[in-house]
Design a protein around this motif. Structure first.
Motif, PDB file in Angstrom:
ATOM      1  N   SER A 124       0.944  -1.275  -0.073  1.00  0.00           N
ATOM      2  CA  SER A 124       0.750  -0.411   0.344  1.00  0.00           C
ATOM      3  C   SER A 124       0.841   1.335  -0.109  1.00  0.00           C
ATOM      4  N   ASP A 128      -5.292   2.063   2.874  1.00  0.00           N
ATOM      5  CA  ASP A 128      -4.187   2.431   4.151  1.00  0.00           C
ATOM      6  C   ASP A 128      -3.274   2.032   4.008  1.00  0.00           C
ATOM      7  N   THR A 185      -4.052  -4.147   8.479  1.00  0.00           N
ATOM      8  CA  THR A 185      -5.364  -2.949   7.364  1.00  0.00           C
ATOM      9  C   THR A 185      -6.342  -3.673   7.567  1.00  0.00           C
ATOM     10  N   ASP A 221      -5.728  -2.791  -4.626  1.00  0.00           N
ATOM     11  CA  ASP A 221      -4.733  -3.071  -3.942  1.00  0.00           C
ATOM     12  C   ASP A 221      -5.336  -4.422  -2.931  1.00  0.00           C
ATOM     13  N   GLU A 236      -5.211  -7.100  -0.235  1.00  0.00           N
ATOM     14  CA  GLU A 236      -5.066  -6.764   1.138  1.00  0.00           C
ATOM     15  C   GLU A 236      -4.440  -8.699   1.985  1.00  0.00           C
TER      16      GLU A 236
HETATM   17 MG    MG Z   1      -1.453  -2.739   2.580  1.00  0.00          MG
END
Ligand code: MG
Ligand code: GDP
Length: 714
Positions: free
Chosen positions: A65, A77, A87, A121, A123
């Motif tokens: 990130s 985040d 996050t 993104d 996670e």
């Molecule tokens: Mg991240």
């Protein structure tokens, strides 16, 4: 949209798929708002393919990130350095706010995102987590591959070459899901390895080779579907390697490396000139990605070409409905009722039709061409159905107005024209059809050149249909006129007959004889010859010169003949009744009794002479009574009235007779009917005539005798 507004939107990123694996709502609005199009709109005048999707993959807390935020100005985040708090899990999505650049001429090194890079993104998890996390990781890998052109694989330098652990697991997952996805259709994607905390001790090329070797090894060990057993890694992936220095130990280099990576992203070569692109127009991307996620989440087979067709169908139909409802119907309904100026309405609708189709083209042509063309046909046919109704109503108004004009103009035309009735009919028929053709050309709702092709087909159909209707109306109009005209002719001839025949009867019965009915019959035949046969019989066919068929002419002929007999009947019956019969007989008697053959008054010398003259005269007069009782010729035959059988009419031969005469015994017999025609005085009337005649002649006799006595005594 102002720059500030765009900036505000870019501040936020979207939680595309949340912890509960639910897909975000209203993604399309976000995608469209961020999109920088040629005309600030995702819909028109561009192919909608000016965008890229980039995803990032890698173990948790490897600075993914952080990298995206610096590289693309996103606001994903980042784990708090001090608290080391994880996050929010899921897939995040953002339009790049800028692209980091080494170009000093660009303010703050932030290049504007003209090529519309959108970033995913993902996670990740750290590989040691629960089975549920594994499932999610696999699903998000699948999602990223189905939607993205570039997959950034984030990996620490010190992990390169360690053919084990979380990284390898992750790569294995990526390759496996890729096989499940792309074995049907090979569309490559770029795996961009970003090596973090790069020390520089090992050259990047060596690190790349090492990673490539690992990848090949994983590839070899994979269970591949039958179709792909011989395929190679490079059939599915392009590989690229990029190094970034340690964020904390070499901060300047870290920043520089990111800017250098940004430069790569502004170079279309990275995207291999759109060859990785999934070819979904940007306004359909939200729908597409949602459907893809839905398939993945429900563990259904993910077949991308089918998904693309479904999305195309959905979008093209959506475009069709918007255009049809908002553009076509709203403008159409305001002018739907034909106005006094149909030509301008047609012009307007023609333009409206073109506008709708070209609107559709500009929005929908970006989708799968087979789908786009199919739905284009649906749109035209929906529009044309409405226009066809409109067009047929104005065409029908045109025919109606032409016919009603003809109706009102024809009598004047007939008076003023030098043409015969027949020629005039032909000419007005032709003129009306010509006017219809000339005017209806202005009612075309497609270009004239299109009128003959498939597009114009319904209009031709409409036109033909209405023309047929008009021709039928003209036929009806013509036959009504012919019918009227035939009646004018019938009445004219009958009138002539009536006058001449009445004269003949009066003359004949001023001085009747036993041949009177022979004379009448001859006169009757003469009048038929003079008024009917001579002028209208041609080659043994009657022709009244008003363009009637053979049968119609024959009917007119029979009607005239029937009228002649009717007139014959009424004239004779009017003229000869008990009063007139008495008068006629008395006149005959008086002529003979009072005058000699030279017309001089007779003078009786003796009573004997008087008596014999009286008896002679009375006998003579009475001998003519039968002539006044029946239409009987000297050869003993009666004059008969034929029965006329005219198509569509009942014969009314006996309608003129009362039932109270002594011929009513056998009414059904035709010969009786014929006799009733020839019967002038019935037996009662005859007796009455005789009685009156006797009284009157007796009185005359007495007068004569008295005057003789007077003369003798004086
Ligand atoms: Mg991240
Ligand atoms: P993500 O989970 O992969 O998205 O990682 P984050 O971006 O949230 O970062 C996790 C932690 O790594 C944060 O504390 C960052 O400050 C730190 N970090 C970011 N970039 C780097 C880097 O290049 N090297 C190292 N060693 N740490 C970094």
């Amino acid at each position: 949209m102002t720059d500030t507004q765009k900036g505000d939107i870019a501040m936020a990123s979207v939680h595309l798929v949340n912890e509960d694996k639910l897909f975000v709502k209203d993604l399309d609005k976000y995608v469209e708002k961020c999109y920088i199009g040629n005309n600030d709109s995702v819909h028109v005048n561009s192919d909608g393919l000016n965008y890229h999707i980039v995803s990032v993959f890698g173990s948790q807390s490897t600075g993914k990130s952080t990298l995206l935020n610096r590289l693309f100005g996103t606001h994903f985040d980042v784990m708090d350095e001090e608290k080391r708090q994880q996050t929010t899990k899921g897939i995040w999505f953002s339009h790049a706010n800028y692209i980091a650049s080494t170009d000093h001429s660009i303010e703050d090194g932030k290049r504007s995102n003209n090529s519309n890079i959108y970033v995913l993104d993902v996670e990740g998890v750290d590989g040691r987590e629960r089975a549920d996390d594994k499932d999610f990781e696999r699903k998000s890998a699948l999602f990223a591959l189905a939607t993205s052109e570039v997959l950034i694989v984030n990996i620490f330098e010190h992990q390169v070459g360690l053919y084990q652990g979380a990284n390898m697991e992750l790569l294995k997952t990526v390759m496996e899901v890729n096989l499940s996805l792309f074995h049907e259709q090979s569309k490559k994607c770029l795996l961009l390895f970003v090596i973090r905390d790069f020390t520089g001790l090992t050259p990047i090329s060596n690190l790349g080779q090492s990673l490539e070797a690992d990848m090949n090894r994983i590839w070899k060990d994979l269970n591949k579907p039958e179709k792909c057993t011989d395929s190679k890694l490079e059939d599915f992936f392009d590989l690229k390697f990029f190094a970034i220095s340690h964020k904390h130990y070499q901060p300047e280099n870290f920043e520089l490396n990111i800017k250098q990576l940004g430069d790569e992203f502004t170079n279309e070569r990275l995207f291999n000139h759109n060859s990785y692109h999934k070819q979904i127009p940007v306004d359909a991307w939200a729908l597409y990605s949602e459907k893809v996620w839905d398939q993945i989440e429900n563990n259904k087979d993910l077949d991308l070409p089918t998904q693309q067709i479904l999305v195309s169908k959905f979008k093209c139909n959506e475009i069709l409905n918007n255009i049809y409802d908002d553009v076509f119907l709203s403008e159409f309904s305001s002018l739907e009722t034909p106005t006094h100026n149909p030509v301008s309405s047609c012009e307007y609708f023609k333009k409206l039709r073109e506008k709708c189709i070209s609107n559709y083209d500009s929005q929908a042509s970006r989708y799968k061409s087979t789908v786009y063309l199919d739905i284009r046909k649906d749109l035209t046919s929906k529009i044309d159905t409405k226009l066809k109704v409109f067009q047929s109503s104005i065409l029908s108004n045109l025919s109606d107005s032409l016919i009603s004009k003809l109706n009102s103009d024809f009598p004047t035309l007939k008076k003023s024209s030098k043409l015969s009735f027949k020629e005039l009919l032909l000419s007005v028929n032709e003129d009306t059809i010509k006017s219809f053709k000339n005017q209806s050309i202005n009612y075309l709702l497609v270009d004239e050149s299109d009128a003959n092709n498939k597009d114009g087909l319904i209009y031709i159909e409409n036109y033909k249909l209405e023309l047929e209707k008009l021709e039928k109306m003209l036929q009806d109009f013509t036959s009504t006129l012919k019918f009227k005209e035939s009646h004018i002719i019938i009445n004219k001839i009958t009138k002539k007959f009536q006058i001449k025949f009445k004269d003949a009867i009066v003359e004949e019965f001023s001085n009747p004889s036993t041949e009177s009915w022979d004379h009448v019959a001859i006169k009757f035949d003469e009048l038929i010859e003079k008024l009917l046969t001579k002028p209208y019989l041609n080659n043994s066919h009657f022709d009244f010169n008003i363009d009637l068929s053979h049968n119609e002419n024959e009917t007119v002929h029979l009607k005239i003949l029937r009228n002649f007999y009717h007139k014959f009947d009424s004239i004779v019956h009017d003229y000869i009744n008990d009063d007139s019969a008495t008068r006629i007989l008395r006149n005959i008697f008086e002529d003979s009794f009072k005058f000699d053959s030279d017309g001089l008054p007779l003078v009786w010398k003796t009573f004997n002479q008087l008596d014999s003259q009286f008896n002679k005269s009375r006998d003579q007069a009475l001998s003519l009574l039968p002539v006044l009782c029946n239409m009987k010729k000297s050869d003993g035959t009666y004059i008969k009235k034929p029965i006329f059988e005219i198509e569509g009419e009942e014969d009314d031969a006996d309608s003129d007779y009362d039932d109270d005469d002594d011929f009513s015994d056998d009414e059904s017999s035709n010969s009786n009917k014929e006799l009733r025609f020839s019967k002038l005085l019935n037996s009662k009337q005859q007796a009455k005539v005789k009685l009156r005649f006797k009284k009157e002649t007796d009185a005359i006799y007495l007068d004569a005798k008295r005057s003789m006595v007077a003369n003798k005594t004086s």
